[in-house]
Design a protein around this motif. Structure first.
Motif, mmCIF file in Angstrom:
data_model
loop_
_atom_site.group_PDB
_atom_site.id
_atom_site.type_symbol
_atom_site.label_atom_id
_atom_site.label_comp_id
_atom_site.label_asym_id
_atom_site.label_seq_id
_atom_site.Cartn_x
_atom_site.Cartn_y
_atom_site.Cartn_z
ATOM 1 N N ALA A 1 -2.546 -8.720 3.613
ATOM 2 C CA ALA A 1 -2.270 -7.136 3.623
ATOM 3 C C ALA A 1 -3.593 -6.576 2.921
ATOM 4 O O ALA A 1 -4.079 -6.950 2.002
ATOM 5 N N TYR A 2 -3.869 -5.356 3.359
ATOM 6 C CA TYR A 2 -4.803 -4.509 2.778
ATOM 7 C C TYR A 2 -4.394 -3.138 2.856
ATOM 8 O O TYR A 2 -4.275 -2.201 3.708
ATOM 9 N N GLY A 3 -4.292 -2.577 1.379
ATOM 10 C CA GLY A 3 -4.073 -1.193 1.190
ATOM 11 C C GLY A 3 -5.107 -0.321 1.378
ATOM 12 O O GLY A 3 -6.379 -0.599 1.263
ATOM 13 N N PRO B 1 -13.374 1.310 1.324
ATOM 14 C CA PRO B 1 -11.850 1.593 1.192
ATOM 15 C C PRO B 1 -11.438 1.427 -0.266
ATOM 16 O O PRO B 1 -11.604 0.387 -0.711
ATOM 17 N N HIS B 2 -10.509 2.166 -0.605
ATOM 18 C CA HIS B 2 -9.844 2.091 -1.806
ATOM 19 C C HIS B 2 -8.180 2.354 -1.698
ATOM 20 O O HIS B 2 -7.638 2.689 -0.650
ATOM 21 N N GLU B 3 -7.531 1.740 -2.599
ATOM 22 C CA GLU B 3 -6.210 1.706 -2.545
ATOM 23 C C GLU B 3 -5.731 2.245 -3.907
ATOM 24 O O GLU B 3 -6.540 2.155 -5.168
ATOM 25 N N GLY C 1 1.907 -7.475 -0.311
ATOM 26 C CA GLY C 1 1.463 -6.067 0.208
ATOM 27 C C GLY C 1 2.694 -5.455 0.562
ATOM 28 O O GLY C 1 2.611 -4.066 0.338
ATOM 29 N N ALA C 2 3.645 -6.101 1.404
ATOM 30 C CA ALA C 2 4.730 -5.471 1.774
ATOM 31 C C ALA C 2 5.768 -4.917 0.513
ATOM 32 O O ALA C 2 6.122 -3.638 0.532
ATOM 33 N N SER D 1 -1.342 3.503 3.027
ATOM 34 C CA SER D 1 -1.218 2.789 4.143
ATOM 35 C C SER D 1 -1.408 1.003 3.759
ATOM 36 O O SER D 1 -2.080 1.009 2.756
ATOM 37 N N THR D 2 -0.750 0.444 4.271
ATOM 38 C CA THR D 2 -0.803 -1.048 4.189
ATOM 39 C C THR D 2 -0.979 -1.893 5.528
ATOM 40 O O THR D 2 -0.078 -1.444 6.381
ATOM 41 N N THR D 3 -2.157 -2.186 5.880
ATOM 42 C CA THR D 3 -2.376 -3.031 7.231
ATOM 43 C C THR D 3 -2.220 -4.502 6.972
ATOM 44 O O THR D 3 -2.440 -5.172 6.028
#
Length: 149
Positions: free
Chosen positions: A106-108, A120-122, A44-45, A98-100
């Motif tokens: 990790a969640y975009g 939620p979409h990324e 994710g990072a 964003s990335t949490t």
């Protein structure tokens, strides 16, 4: 000029009446997205940094094409305790990517005018970033001038 710069230059060069009559999705397709997925923190990072770096490059390229007196795109970073985020802005509108990070995952997420959805979409991948920037420009009222390409 890069292909992206040429794309922006073509949009700036289009007559305003043609833009009003044109199909928005033909001029500026929606960026490809997917339902947000939990992935490994390191993945994710890496993904966030790659998308952010490309967004910075494209913001700079688009700003080179825009006339000196026009408003220009902005890119603002946010670094929070468990989240990396940046917002690409233009004329009072923005798209926040964003990335949490939580519990080893990790969640975009993509948030902004025109990007609302129930789930939620990324961004699907880095290839979606040019469409994101162009969509923001067109939806925010990109000025039209003749550009020498």
């Amino acid at each position: 000029m890069t292909p992206f710069m040429l794309r922006v230059a073509e949009l700036v060069d289009v007559d305003e009446s043609d833009v009003a009559d044109a199909d928005l999705d033909a001029l500026a397709p929606m960026p490809m997205t997917r339902i947000s997925q939990k992935i490994a923190t390191s993945t994710g990072a890496d993904r966030h940094v790659a998308i952010r770096a490309l967004a910075e490059q494209l913001v700079c390229e688009a700003n080179v094409v825009l006339a000196h007196g026009d408003e220009h795109l902005t890119l603002v970073d946010e670094i929070l305790a468990n989240e990396l985020a940046f917002t690409v802005g233009y004329r009072g509108r923005g798209a926040r990517v964003s990335t949490t990070f939580e519990d080893g995952t990790a969640y975009g997420r993509l948030v902004g005018d025109g990007f609302e959805s129930e789930l939620p979409h990324e961004l699907a991948d880095a290839d979606a970033v040019p469409d994101l920037v162009v969509r923001l420009l067109v939806e925010s009222g990109l000025p039209h001038h003749h550009v020498n390409v």
